[in-house]
Design a protein around this motif. Structure first.
Motif, PDB file in Angstrom:
ATOM      1  N   GLY A  56      54.502  55.019 105.134  1.00 34.73           N
ATOM      2  CA  GLY A  56      53.676  54.632 104.079  1.00 34.73           C
ATOM      3  C   GLY A  56      53.310  53.396 104.278  1.00 34.73           C
ATOM      4  N   ALA A  57      54.073  52.170 104.404  1.00 40.37           N
ATOM      5  CA  ALA A  57      53.956  50.870 104.689  1.00 40.37           C
ATOM      6  C   ALA A  57      52.904  50.717 105.833  1.00 40.37           C
ATOM      7  CB  ALA A  57      55.421  50.046 104.751  1.00 40.37           C
ATOM      8  N   ILE A  58      53.185  51.556 106.855  1.00 37.66           N
ATOM      9  CA  ILE A  58      52.111  51.261 108.109  1.00 37.66           C
ATOM     10  C   ILE A  58      50.771  51.519 107.748  1.00 37.66           C
ATOM     11  CG2 ILE A  58      51.570  52.380 110.433  1.00 37.66           C
ATOM     12  CD1 ILE A  58      54.720  52.472 110.803  1.00 37.66           C
ATOM     13  N   LEU A  59      50.732  52.944 107.095  1.00 33.00           N
ATOM     14  CA  LEU A  59      49.482  53.244 106.576  1.00 33.00           C
ATOM     15  C   LEU A  59      48.534  52.369 105.893  1.00 33.00           C
ATOM     16  CD1 LEU A  59      48.475  56.274 107.058  1.00 33.00           C
ATOM     17  CD2 LEU A  59      48.796  56.865 104.889  1.00 33.00           C
ATOM     18  N   LEU A  60      49.446  51.562 104.588  1.00 35.72           N
ATOM     19  CA  LEU A  60      48.741  50.569 103.866  1.00 35.72           C
ATOM     20  C   LEU A  60      48.343  49.266 104.943  1.00 35.72           C
ATOM     21  CD1 LEU A  60      50.957  50.465 100.735  1.00 35.72           C
ATOM     22  CD2 LEU A  60      48.603  50.959 101.008  1.00 35.72           C
ATOM     23  N   SER A  61      49.177  48.898 105.962  1.00 33.28           N
ATOM     24  CA  SER A  61      49.114  47.909 106.607  1.00 33.28           C
ATOM     25  C   SER A  61      47.779  48.135 107.519  1.00 33.28           C
ATOM     26  CB  SER A  61      50.059  47.668 107.537  1.00 33.28           C
ATOM     27  OG  SER A  61      49.947  46.620 108.507  1.00 33.28           O
ATOM     28  N   VAL A  62      47.649  49.477 107.968  1.00 33.48           N
ATOM     29  CA  VAL A  62      46.405  49.675 108.847  1.00 33.48           C
ATOM     30  C   VAL A  62      45.135  49.770 108.049  1.00 33.48           C
ATOM     31  CG1 VAL A  62      45.211  51.707 109.985  1.00 33.48           C
ATOM     32  CG2 VAL A  62      47.617  51.151 110.555  1.00 33.48           C
ATOM     33  N   LEU A  63      45.249  50.196 106.673  1.00 36.97           N
ATOM     34  CA  LEU A  63      44.103  50.083 105.827  1.00 36.97           C
ATOM     35  C   LEU A  63      43.523  48.809 105.678  1.00 36.97           C
ATOM     36  CD1 LEU A  63      44.499  52.714 103.011  1.00 36.97           C
ATOM     37  CD2 LEU A  63      42.540  52.408 104.528  1.00 36.97           C
ATOM     38  N   LEU A  64      44.702  47.934 105.442  1.00 36.85           N
ATOM     39  CA  LEU A  64      44.325  46.406 105.261  1.00 36.85           C
ATOM     40  C   LEU A  64      43.822  45.751 106.452  1.00 36.85           C
ATOM     41  CD1 LEU A  64      44.803  44.730 102.583  1.00 36.85           C
ATOM     42  CD2 LEU A  64      46.877  43.767 103.985  1.00 36.85           C
ATOM     43  N   ASP A  65      44.622  46.156 107.890  1.00 32.59           N
ATOM     44  CA  ASP A  65      43.973  45.826 108.760  1.00 32.59           C
ATOM     45  C   ASP A  65      42.397  46.068 109.081  1.00 32.59           C
ATOM     46  OD1 ASP A  65      44.049  44.253 111.208  1.00 32.59           O
ATOM     47  OD2 ASP A  65      45.330  45.873 112.194  1.00 32.59           O
ATOM     48  N   PHE A  66      42.017  47.296 108.988  1.00 35.19           N
ATOM     49  CA  PHE A  66      40.888  47.818 108.975  1.00 35.19           C
ATOM     50  C   PHE A  66      39.625  47.095 107.967  1.00 35.19           C
ATOM     51  CE2 PHE A  66      37.649  51.420 107.904  1.00 35.19           C
ATOM     52  CZ  PHE A  66      37.163  51.436 109.060  1.00 35.19           C
ATOM     53  N   SER A  67      40.201  46.716 106.969  1.00 34.75           N
ATOM     54  CA  SER A  67      39.244  46.411 106.005  1.00 34.75           C
ATOM     55  C   SER A  67      39.014  44.847 106.117  1.00 34.75           C
ATOM     56  CB  SER A  67      39.505  47.060 104.374  1.00 34.75           C
ATOM     57  OG  SER A  67      40.927  46.473 104.249  1.00 34.75           O
TER      58      SER A  67
END
Lengths: 377, 276
Positions: A56-67
């Motif tokens: 879940g933390a990776i998913l959030l981090s990827v979202l942040l990274d992407f945005s």
């Protein structure tokens, strides 16, 4: 009160009594066994929970990274570009599809690859300092890249964009096979292999320095930038290739989980329990060499992840390799993804090479987990 | 040349029963550790001690019997030729327990035992084979009186506790022959006797062949059925403990002056008076 192990010396001489390890009366022996089973199920559930949290933390981090990024696109714009790539201007489409998305995913793939490689390396070499970085794989890759950048040496028949990565890959794989070769010398212990790996680091670093000394100003800049480790060289084919290799290699690692767990308790013990130690070690080394070499050949020297992710996984999950290996993969992916986010945010408008940030991001994360009281059971 | 202390091992009633190792020669580099040793037969249901000074080749002999060092040994167990088996098959029948304790890793004791079985292949938890492994692990831990350690991590245990876990690992695999290298080295007095008692009971109940390296001569005298003495890579004596462990042998093998006395209860005991 623990029965058995506490000093309950028999009253008579030990030779006269029938010694027993269990406490005198255990009416609820089966009940306690049931409790152990329940506790074990709870431990398994807790570990699954930790893996899910990491995911879940990776998913959030990827979202942040992407945005996040210098272009300052709003979430609505990003979503629109993702869903309707044809309906937006070229510049936005390129930012989202050619930069943001592949970079964010590459961070995850490289982190996972280095995390898994580091975990297996630490197990088969029985050394907590083993990692693709500390044993020369990254340095060899840098040397390979420098050959292409400075001297223009490379395998024939490759498109220009792949030349550097290919050179780095060949040298990185070569360095792991050198390690393997040393491991097969007569009377070579695992510490010999680790020492040889450290020698490789210094050798390749010296060779890279030599290349830097010989390089022209322009190529010197390229080379220094390459050795910093950066996600900016990412392209979709590279992401796809690394993800595909990971998807092929990881199941073999997971299949070896019980053998690797047994190996952790001692090489001789594992052998006496029927584990074919040379074969397990060689197969793991093959997986490590392919995965870590491909990862560093695409992004350059990113050191910290492969060393630290296994320690984080060990602390969070213990050393049952069924959980430790995927845990190290996820921890590596999370560290590198967070590093990528930090690399974008540190100086507004500038993307710092990720390799520089990794250690800065990883250290607090590492310390917070490793220095904490351990919570295995 | 036969050594004066050499007695013929008593022939077993069942032909081919027991463990025998013929022509074991092992070299480490240029150094020959074992010179064409023929050991056994060690009979089923008996606990046999392997004695000898440091560096006499005891561990190497056990490793060679288990197939863990390259040797020219021809090893049979109850008529089966172990030398021709694959390592997993061979270790399933004849298990060597190394002298080194299981490493202090961050692994619950229960999983240390499950791993020792090497029967669970799937990486996913909750497979049927895993249930068997848990069952066997708990039985083996109970045998040694340590089920309460099941959920503790190996790196939280004392050396003695880890040695008990190692023994539980060995017995949980239910081998037909147990080769134990100093299995009592980290245990206190109580647990030394308790483990010997468990080993004797299990050996008798399942007709195992148990060979163990011991340093305590009094344990060898009173708690084993058969003694084999190694000296400088050769077997110098083999037979019933009381017949083998004589002052002359102790002087030649260990270079000590020792007496073997008989107590009021008929037990023999060795007392060492000094070095010879």
């Amino acid at each position: 009160m623990r029965p058995g192990m506490t000093g309950q010396m028999p009253d008579q001489h030990p030779l006269m009594t029938r010694p027993s390890l269990s406490s005198p009366a255990q009416p609820s022996a089966t009940a306690s066994l049931r409790e152990i089973r329940a506790a074990y199920q709870a431990l398994l559930a807790r570990r699954m929970g930790v893996l899910a949290l990491l995911g879940g933390a990776i998913l959030l981090s990827v979202l942040l990274d992407f945005s996040l990024g210098p272009a300052g696109l709003s979430p609505a714009q990003l979503l629109h570009t993702l869903l309707h790539p044809a309906a937006v201007p070229d510049s936005e489409r390129i930012i989202v599809w050619q930069i943001r998305l592949p970079y964010a995913l590459m961070a995850v793939c490289v982190g996972a690859a280095l995390g898994l490689s580091g975990a297996e390396m630490q197990t088969i070499l029985a050394n907590p300092l083993a990692s693709p970085f500390t044993l020369g794989v990254s340095a060899a890759a840098a040397f390979g890249a420098s050959l292409a950048l400075v001297l223009g040496l490379h395998l024939p028949g490759l498109p220009d964009t792949w030349v550097i990565a290919d050179n780095a890959f060949v040298c990185a794989v070569g360095s792991v096979f050198l390690l393997d070769l040393v491991g097969h010398l007569r009377q070579a212990s695992t510490s010999t292999v680790v020492l040889f790996g450290i020698a490789l680091v210094f050798t390749f670093q010296a060779l890279v320095s030599l290349m830097q000394f010989m390089a022209s100003e322009d190529t010197l800049q390229d080379l220094v930038f390459w050795t910093m480790g950066s996600l900016t060289r990412t392209t979709w084919p590279k992401v796809a290739l690394l993800a595909a290799l990971g998807a092929v290699v990881a199941p073999f690692s997971f299949r070896a989980a019980w053998s690797l767990t047994t190996l952790r308790m001692g090489e001789e013990r594992a052998a006496s329990l029927g584990v074919n130690v040379p074969r397990v070690r060689r197969a793991a080394l093959l997986r490590i060499s392919l995965l870590s070499a491909l990862a560093v050949s695409f992004v350059g020297v990113i050191g910290f992840v492969g060393l630290v992710a296994p320690h984080i996984a060990r602390r969070l999950l213990g050393e049952d390799h069924r959980f430790y290996l995927p845990g190290s993969m996820l921890a590596g992916a999370l560290i590198l993804s967070l590093s990528s986010v930090t690399a974008r945010m540190m100086i507004p408008g500038v993307i710092i090479p990720t390799g520089i940030v990794t250690a800065l991001v990883g250290i607090p994360f590492f310390l917070s987990i490793v220095l904490r009281q351990r919570g295995l059971s | 040349m036969t050594h004066p202390f050499m007695t013929q091992p008593s022939p077993s009633l069942v032909p081919h029963a027991g463990l025998r190792a013929a022509h074991v020669s092992v070299r480490y580099g240029r150094r020959a550790v074992l010179h064409d040793v023929t050991a056994g037969p060690f009979a089923p249901g008996t606990v046999c001690a392997l004695l000898g000074p440091n560096g006499s080749g005891k561990s190497t002999l056990l490793r060679a019997i288990a197939g863990l060092v390259p040797s020219s040994a021809h090893v049979t167990l109850n008529g089966e030729d172990l030398s021709r088996m694959s390592l997993p098959d061979r270790t399933r029948r004849c298990l060597y327990l190394p002298q080194a304790l299981p490493a202090a890793v961050q692994l619950p004791v229960l999983e240390a035992l499950m791993a020792a079985r090497q029967t669970v292949r799937t990486p996913l938890p909750s497979a049927p084979a895993e249930e068997d492994a848990i069952q066997a692990a708990l039985e083996s831990l109970s045998l040694f009186g340590i089920p309460h350690l099941a959920m503790q991590a190996m790196d939280e245990l004392s050396g003695g506790q880890r040695q008990l876990v190692g023994l539980a690992q060995a017995l949980s695999r239910k081998p037909k022959a147990l080769l134990l290298d100093e299995p009592l080295s980290a245990l206190d007095l109580h647990h030394q006797f308790a483990v010997m008692d468990i080993l004797r009971r299990e050996t008798a109940a399942h007709q195992l062949v148990t060979v163990l390296v011991l340093h305590d001569l009094n344990s060898a005298l009173n708690l084993t059925d058969h003694v084999t003495v190694l000296h400088e890579g050769r077997i110098t004596a083999s037979g019933p403990p009381a017949a083998v462990l004589t002052p002359e042998l102790l002087r030649e093998t260990y270079r000590v002056r020792a007496r073997v006395d008989t107590g009021a209860d008929g037990r023999k005991f060795v007392s060492v008076e000094g070095i010879a």
